[in-house]
Write an enzyme that holds these catalytic residues in place. Structure first.
Site, mmCIF file in Angstrom:
data_model
loop_
_atom_site.group_PDB
_atom_site.id
_atom_site.type_symbol
_atom_site.label_atom_id
_atom_site.label_comp_id
_atom_site.label_asym_id
_atom_site.label_seq_id
_atom_site.Cartn_x
_atom_site.Cartn_y
_atom_site.Cartn_z
ATOM 1 N N GLU A 166 -14.092 -20.301 29.066
ATOM 2 C CA GLU A 166 -13.016 -21.088 29.270
ATOM 3 C C GLU A 166 -12.095 -20.711 30.357
ATOM 4 N N ASP A 210 -12.332 -16.629 32.540
ATOM 5 C CA ASP A 210 -11.890 -15.128 32.305
ATOM 6 C C ASP A 210 -10.544 -14.975 32.668
ATOM 7 N N ARG A 270 0.821 -1.084 -0.182
ATOM 8 C CA ARG A 270 -0.087 0.051 0.016
ATOM 9 C C ARG A 270 0.924 1.284 0.015
HETATM 10 C C1 LIG Z 1 -10.513 -30.486 16.831
HETATM 11 C C2 LIG Z 1 -10.468 -28.779 17.164
HETATM 12 C C3 LIG Z 1 -10.266 -29.000 18.575
HETATM 13 C C4 LIG Z 1 -10.531 -27.308 19.160
HETATM 14 C C5 LIG Z 1 -10.069 -26.976 20.413
HETATM 15 C C6 LIG Z 1 -9.960 -25.642 20.842
HETATM 16 C C7 LIG Z 1 -11.231 -24.859 21.607
HETATM 17 C C8 LIG Z 1 -11.091 -25.361 23.104
HETATM 18 C C9 LIG Z 1 -12.480 -25.620 23.657
HETATM 19 C C10 LIG Z 1 -13.213 -24.115 23.465
HETATM 20 C C11 LIG Z 1 -14.494 -24.215 24.285
HETATM 21 C C12 LIG Z 1 -15.128 -22.671 24.255
HETATM 22 C C13 LIG Z 1 -16.495 -22.692 24.870
HETATM 23 C C14 LIG Z 1 -16.642 -22.291 26.153
HETATM 24 C C15 LIG Z 1 -16.605 -23.191 27.494
HETATM 25 C C16 LIG Z 1 -16.500 -22.589 28.730
HETATM 26 O O1 LIG Z 1 -16.498 -21.461 28.889
HETATM 27 S S1 LIG Z 1 -16.766 -23.751 29.921
HETATM 28 C C17 LIG Z 1 -16.962 -23.015 31.330
HETATM 29 C C18 LIG Z 1 -15.393 -22.318 31.897
HETATM 30 N N1 LIG Z 1 -15.443 -21.798 33.125
HETATM 31 C C19 LIG Z 1 -14.296 -21.619 33.936
HETATM 32 O O2 LIG Z 1 -13.269 -21.935 33.194
HETATM 33 C C20 LIG Z 1 -14.402 -21.382 35.166
HETATM 34 C C21 LIG Z 1 -13.188 -20.585 35.784
HETATM 35 N N2 LIG Z 1 -13.164 -20.621 37.063
HETATM 36 C C22 LIG Z 1 -12.138 -21.621 37.512
HETATM 37 O O3 LIG Z 1 -11.528 -22.264 36.922
HETATM 38 C C23 LIG Z 1 -12.046 -21.796 39.089
HETATM 39 O O4 LIG Z 1 -13.160 -21.247 39.772
HETATM 40 C C24 LIG Z 1 -10.892 -21.385 39.644
HETATM 41 C C25 LIG Z 1 -10.900 -19.598 39.568
HETATM 42 C C26 LIG Z 1 -9.638 -21.491 38.958
HETATM 43 C C27 LIG Z 1 -10.683 -21.527 41.294
HETATM 44 O O5 LIG Z 1 -10.924 -20.477 42.002
HETATM 45 P P1 LIG Z 1 -11.154 -20.773 43.480
HETATM 46 O O6 LIG Z 1 -12.434 -21.324 44.186
HETATM 47 O O7 LIG Z 1 -10.790 -19.518 44.303
HETATM 48 O O8 LIG Z 1 -10.171 -22.161 44.117
HETATM 49 P P2 LIG Z 1 -8.618 -21.978 43.948
HETATM 50 O O9 LIG Z 1 -8.212 -22.102 45.325
HETATM 51 O O10 LIG Z 1 -8.016 -21.012 43.068
HETATM 52 O O11 LIG Z 1 -8.304 -23.549 43.201
HETATM 53 C C28 LIG Z 1 -8.603 -24.603 44.175
HETATM 54 C C29 LIG Z 1 -7.182 -25.704 43.809
HETATM 55 O O12 LIG Z 1 -7.452 -26.172 42.400
HETATM 56 C C30 LIG Z 1 -6.228 -25.977 41.637
HETATM 57 N N3 LIG Z 1 -6.834 -25.567 40.315
HETATM 58 C C31 LIG Z 1 -7.816 -24.868 39.784
HETATM 59 N N4 LIG Z 1 -8.114 -25.069 38.692
HETATM 60 C C32 LIG Z 1 -7.256 -25.893 38.126
HETATM 61 C C33 LIG Z 1 -7.008 -26.803 36.830
HETATM 62 N N5 LIG Z 1 -7.692 -26.189 35.729
HETATM 63 N N6 LIG Z 1 -6.116 -27.703 36.638
HETATM 64 C C34 LIG Z 1 -5.559 -28.056 37.831
HETATM 65 N N7 LIG Z 1 -5.718 -27.362 39.123
HETATM 66 C C35 LIG Z 1 -6.441 -26.657 39.239
HETATM 67 C C36 LIG Z 1 -5.964 -24.521 42.069
HETATM 68 O O13 LIG Z 1 -4.496 -24.404 41.607
HETATM 69 C C37 LIG Z 1 -5.871 -24.851 43.603
HETATM 70 O O14 LIG Z 1 -5.001 -25.661 43.927
HETATM 71 P P3 LIG Z 1 -4.146 -25.656 45.527
HETATM 72 O O15 LIG Z 1 -3.614 -24.221 45.566
HETATM 73 O O16 LIG Z 1 -3.175 -26.845 45.408
HETATM 74 O O17 LIG Z 1 -5.298 -25.743 46.478
HETATM 75 C C1 LIG Z 2 -20.272 -17.428 23.552
HETATM 76 C C2 LIG Z 2 -19.870 -18.128 25.000
HETATM 77 C C3 LIG Z 2 -19.998 -19.471 25.154
HETATM 78 C C4 LIG Z 2 -19.760 -20.037 26.322
HETATM 79 N N1 LIG Z 2 -19.869 -21.554 26.283
HETATM 80 C C5 LIG Z 2 -19.839 -21.965 27.793
HETATM 81 C C6 LIG Z 2 -20.231 -23.500 27.778
HETATM 82 O O1 LIG Z 2 -20.343 -24.271 26.772
HETATM 83 N N2 LIG Z 2 -20.042 -23.866 29.089
HETATM 84 C C7 LIG Z 2 -20.178 -23.304 30.363
HETATM 85 O O2 LIG Z 2 -20.022 -23.747 31.128
HETATM 86 N N3 LIG Z 2 -19.914 -22.072 30.089
HETATM 87 C C8 LIG Z 2 -19.711 -21.568 28.919
HETATM 88 N N4 LIG Z 2 -19.747 -19.775 28.728
HETATM 89 C C9 LIG Z 2 -19.379 -19.228 29.855
HETATM 90 C C10 LIG Z 2 -18.179 -18.872 30.377
HETATM 91 O O3 LIG Z 2 -17.566 -19.760 30.712
HETATM 92 C C11 LIG Z 2 -18.163 -17.491 31.364
HETATM 93 O O4 LIG Z 2 -18.794 -16.478 30.788
HETATM 94 C C12 LIG Z 2 -16.780 -17.246 31.823
HETATM 95 O O5 LIG Z 2 -16.482 -18.352 32.711
HETATM 96 C C13 LIG Z 2 -16.846 -16.169 32.735
HETATM 97 O O6 LIG Z 2 -17.918 -15.950 33.858
HETATM 98 P P1 LIG Z 2 -18.859 -14.917 33.993
HETATM 99 O O7 LIG Z 2 -19.488 -14.548 32.355
HETATM 100 O O8 LIG Z 2 -19.668 -15.196 34.882
HETATM 101 O O9 LIG Z 2 -18.022 -13.636 34.265
HETATM 102 P P2 LIG Z 2 -17.858 -13.182 35.866
HETATM 103 O O10 LIG Z 2 -16.821 -14.314 36.487
HETATM 104 O O11 LIG Z 2 -19.110 -12.611 36.363
HETATM 105 O O12 LIG Z 2 -16.754 -11.981 35.408
HETATM 106 C C14 LIG Z 2 -17.374 -10.449 35.267
HETATM 107 C C15 LIG Z 2 -16.209 -9.754 35.437
HETATM 108 O O13 LIG Z 2 -15.395 -9.694 36.682
HETATM 109 C C16 LIG Z 2 -14.324 -10.023 36.871
HETATM 110 N N5 LIG Z 2 -13.981 -10.747 38.042
HETATM 111 C C17 LIG Z 2 -14.565 -11.940 38.282
HETATM 112 N N6 LIG Z 2 -14.246 -12.447 39.490
HETATM 113 C C18 LIG Z 2 -12.864 -11.677 39.593
HETATM 114 C C19 LIG Z 2 -11.935 -11.692 40.437
HETATM 115 N N7 LIG Z 2 -12.068 -12.694 41.359
HETATM 116 N N8 LIG Z 2 -10.933 -10.870 40.480
HETATM 117 C C20 LIG Z 2 -10.950 -9.960 39.695
HETATM 118 N N9 LIG Z 2 -11.830 -9.780 39.011
HETATM 119 C C21 LIG Z 2 -12.973 -10.672 38.692
HETATM 120 C C22 LIG Z 2 -14.026 -10.691 35.292
HETATM 121 O O14 LIG Z 2 -12.649 -10.341 35.220
HETATM 122 C C23 LIG Z 2 -14.935 -9.954 34.551
HETATM 123 O O15 LIG Z 2 -14.452 -8.761 34.143
HETATM 124 C C24 LIG Z 2 -19.691 -19.202 27.440
HETATM 125 C C25 LIG Z 2 -19.840 -17.936 27.612
HETATM 126 C C26 LIG Z 2 -19.856 -17.208 26.302
HETATM 127 C C27 LIG Z 2 -20.138 -15.887 26.098
#
Ligand SMILES: CCCCCCCCCCCCC/C=C/C(=O)SCCNC(=O)CCNC(=O)[C@H](O)C(C)(C)COP(=O)(O)OP(=O)(O)OC[C@H]1O[C@@H](n2cnc3c(N)ncnc32)[C@H](O)[C@@H]1OP(=O)(O)O
Ligand SMILES: Cc1cc2nc3c(=O)[nH]c(=O)nc-3n(C[C@H](O)[C@H](O)[C@H](O)COP(=O)(O)OP(=O)(O)OC[C@H]3O[C@@H](n4cnc5c(N)ncnc54)[C@H](O)[C@@H]3O)c2cc1C
Length: 635
Positions: free
Chosen positions: A413, A415, A303
């Protein structure tokens, strides 16, 4: 190793060839499809991939590198298809295989693999997403009938955003509080916290919702409208006791609960199911970053806009501003390429050994890298669009769809802000361990000499401006490790001070910005280590020179932009100026090889599909764009 790389290369060629033969399966960029049309297209895409013999479940079970590489390949084809496959195989399939036992694997593997059993991963609720421990859906054992009774106690516990639920899902892994009669016969109920249950959602033959299951469509989203996300309510849904995924805890007939793990270990193991998805999202996000940079660099290289009064116009990539936006991004993309490969290696080793330390390490690294990568790619998509000016805003050039679809990678998966805190927690845990003499695992072994690293360097070094020194890997690695060690040490001191007065939760919150900076610093330190290892393994001299320049640029830009290095005189003012000058030199050097560096991502034109960024458009950059906008091809 070379043989395996050939394997991955042939997977890439085959998958991309598959979509050359089926261009109708590629989401159109010139017309807006309804969510129903997008969902139909995704289903066709998935079946095309499966019918061609690329069984994600087979890869998931036998060859993680191919599984995650498939995620990267699909990311520039269609993110809805990528994520829908991820829900089916990483989350629904993965949870049954890894939280269940042999019985569950035998009963469900084949049907999940062949997509006869589309499923969901129902964790998130309306009121709780990040805080899994606070989920309220309940599974109460009815001892008389030997069944779990699944209930949504109130609207706050409605399962929300559940992928594959609104239209396709036949079953789901439902995360619910496991409740059984207290063993003392008092009639009380023991709540053992969140466990995973297989819950049928629709009739296998009629596809009608089963009794007690209510599912609504989440409707249009900002992006990823090819995925049917739904809200679920359970009203006295009964499932057999065997539907508890009981790898980490069992419930006998009569309701006796037992588990060889502590509640925290069991919870960690349940959450462990999310790790694979985070690795997958990281690789898919790197794929998007490579695509965005390919478009922006190629476009910027041809460009032309303005030029010297006595000369012709110059390429916009020759402007320093453009170079200093895109070259550090290209360097970071390569750093992420090597680091996601390291993460996959670690993940494969973890799955092989089941080593507890490694499980914790990979959780931390996958959480941190997923957060870092998806956050970086999200901002990179905007900068790349802007670097292409108005034509970057044309839907046909894909930045809009990529940005809308990718945006949620920063949240689902796990936040990003929440996940980064897992990294800080792990670092602090390792830091404390080192004082108790416990072994420090591989990824953290630089903490061992943190004491040395946290000392400011001697003045000779902090004032050293020689280019050789500034590009010395020892200086660059030590600087980033110094930053992590310094942030870790001061965070530990601050937490200890504030906990005494505020308690641990509020002390953590008071230090949160510091802890997030620590997590990012650690991830960048790991990225530089991985990048330099990739440089050292490169056998081609020219290629190694370019990689080294990018690794240096990656590290120098972090040193230049982080105030911590000036706070302790780690970098004196004249050294800072020398670093800035070197960054400009490196950006200019890399500009001359920028196009070959994005060509190396080898995303074929029929997959990239952005007329302004096609390899074939390099001679006449506007012909493909004009044709895509309906003008006749130039003669
Ligand atoms: C062929 C193609 C393939 C494609 C593949 C590509 C795509 C992949 C898939 C994509 C799908 C997307 C669709 C979306 C799906 C979703 O969103 S599913 C829902 C997702 N939700 C979350 O991720 C929830 C997030 N929250 C948490 O994970 C937990 O609540 C936390 C914040 C980590 C825990 O918080 P808390 O309650 O404060 O407990 P802690 O004290 O922090 O943890 C307790 C102990 O557990 C250990 N731990 C936590 N997580 C893990 C883990 N994942 N693995 C192993 N261990 C873990 C943590 O370290 C603590 O351990 P100790 O300190 O020893 O106690
Ligand atoms: C398109 C889409 C597909 C999804 N697919 C799935 C699925 O298949 N299965 C499933 O189970 N879930 C699914 N989810 C949900 C997704 O996993 C959640 O949205 C995600 O885990 C975040 O939780 P929440 O939306 O309640 O946000 P919250 O946890 O309420 O977070 C809101 C805000 O607060 C902040 N916050 C929260 N806690 C803290 C903290 N301790 N310290 C600092 N900041 C904080 C975050 O950073 C964020 O900015 C999907 C969501 C979307 C939008």
């Amino acid at each position: 190793m070379e043989h395996y790389l050939d394997d991955l290369r042939s997977l890439k060629l085959e998958v991309y060839e598959l979509f050359r033969q089926h261009p109708d399966l590629l989401p159109p960029v010139l017309e807006a499809l309804t969510k129903e049309q997008q969902r139909d297209l995704v289903r066709k895409c998935m079946h095309c991939i499966l019918d061609a013999g690329y069984s994600p479940m087979f890869f998931f079970n036998t060859d993680f590198k191919k599984y995650f590489y498939l995620a990267e390949l699909l990311s520039m084809i269609d993110l809805s298809t990528t994520v829908k496959l991820g829900v089916q195989y990483s989350l629904w399939g993965g949870s049954v295989m890894n939280l269940g036992t042999e019985r569950h694997r035998k009963q469900y593997f084949e049907d999940i693999d062949k997509l006869r059993l589309p499923g969901c991963f129902a964790m998130t609720e309306l009121r709780h997403g990040s805080n899994v421990a606070a989920l309220q859906t309940e599974a109460v054992l009815d001892v008389a009938t030997d069944e779990w009774v699944i209930n949504t106690p109130d609207d706050g516990a409605l399962k929300w955003w559940i992928g594959n639920a609104a239209e396709d899902g036949k079953m789901g892994t439902v995360f619910a509080r496991l409740k059984v009669p207290a063993p003392d016969g008092s009639g009380a109920v023991d709540d053992h916290g969140v466990h995973a249950f297989i819950v049928p959602l629709r009739d296998m033959a009629s596809h009608e919702l089963l009794p007690g299951v209510d599912i609504r469509d989440c409707g249009y989203k900002v992006g990823l409208n090819g995925i049917d996300n739904g809200m679920l309510r359970f009203t006295n849904v009964r499932v057999a006791r065997e539907n508890l995924l009981d790898r980490f805890a069992t419930v006998e007939r009569g309701g006796k609960y037992s588990s060889p793990f502590t509640a925290s270990k069991r919870f960690a193991a349940t959450l462990g199911e999310l790790t694979g998805g985070r690795v997958g999202l990281t690789t898919a996000s790197v794929g998007v970053l490579k695509g965005a940079l390919t478009i922006a660099v190629r476009y910027g290289a041809q460009r032309q806009q303005f030029g010297p009064p006595d000369g012709s116009e110059i390429a916009v990539l020759d402007y320093q501003s453009q170079q200093q936006k895109l070259m550090p991004m290209l360097a970071t993309c390569y750093a992420l390429h090597f680091t996601k490969n390291f993460l996959i290696e670690q993940y494969v080793e973890m799955k092989r050994t089941k080593d507890e330390e490694l499980v914790a390490d990979v959780h931390s690294l996958s959480a941190g890298l997923k957060a870092y990568t998806t956050g970086y790619t999200a901002s990179a998509l905007s900068i790349c669009r802007e670097c292409c000016g108005g034509h970057g805003y044309a839907a046909v050039n894909r930045f809009g769809a990529l940005r809308s679809d990718h945006d949620i990678f920063q949240t689902f998966e796990g936040d990003n802000t929440v996940l980064l805190q897992q990294v800080a927690a792990m670092l602090l845990k390792r830091y404390k361990e080192q004082f108790s003499g416990a072994p420090i695992s591989a990824t953290y072994n630089y903490l061992r000499q943190w004491a040395a690293d946290t000392l400011p360097p001697n003045p000779l070094v902090s004032h050293e401006t020689d280019m050789r020194h500034l590009r010395d890997p020892a200086f660059l690695v030590r600087s980033l490790r110094y930053r992590t060690a310094r942030l870790l040490h001061t965070a530990a001191l601050r937490l200890r001070k504030h906990t005494r007065r505020l308690g641990s939760f509020h002390a953590w919150n008071k230090c949160l910005p510091h802890l997030l900076a620590l997590s990012r610093a650690h991830i960048e330190s790991v990225m530089l280590d991985c990048f330099l290892e990739g440089v050292n393994k490169c056998v081609d001299a020219e290629c190694r020179k370019a990689l080294k320049a990018m690794a240096d640029l990656f590290a120098l830009q972090r040193i230049q932009s982080d105030i911590i290095f000036r706070n302790d005189d780690y970098v004196a003012p004249e050294k800072q100026k020398a670093i800035q000058r070197l960054i400009e030199i490196l950006c200019s050097e890399l500009r001359s090889v920028a196009v070959p560096l994005v060509d190396a991502f080898s995303i074929p034109d029929h997959i990239l599909r952005a007329p302004i960024g096609l390899a074939s458009g390099q001679s006449d950059p506007y012909s493909a764009y004009l044709q895509s906008m309906g003008y006749a091809a130039s003669a």
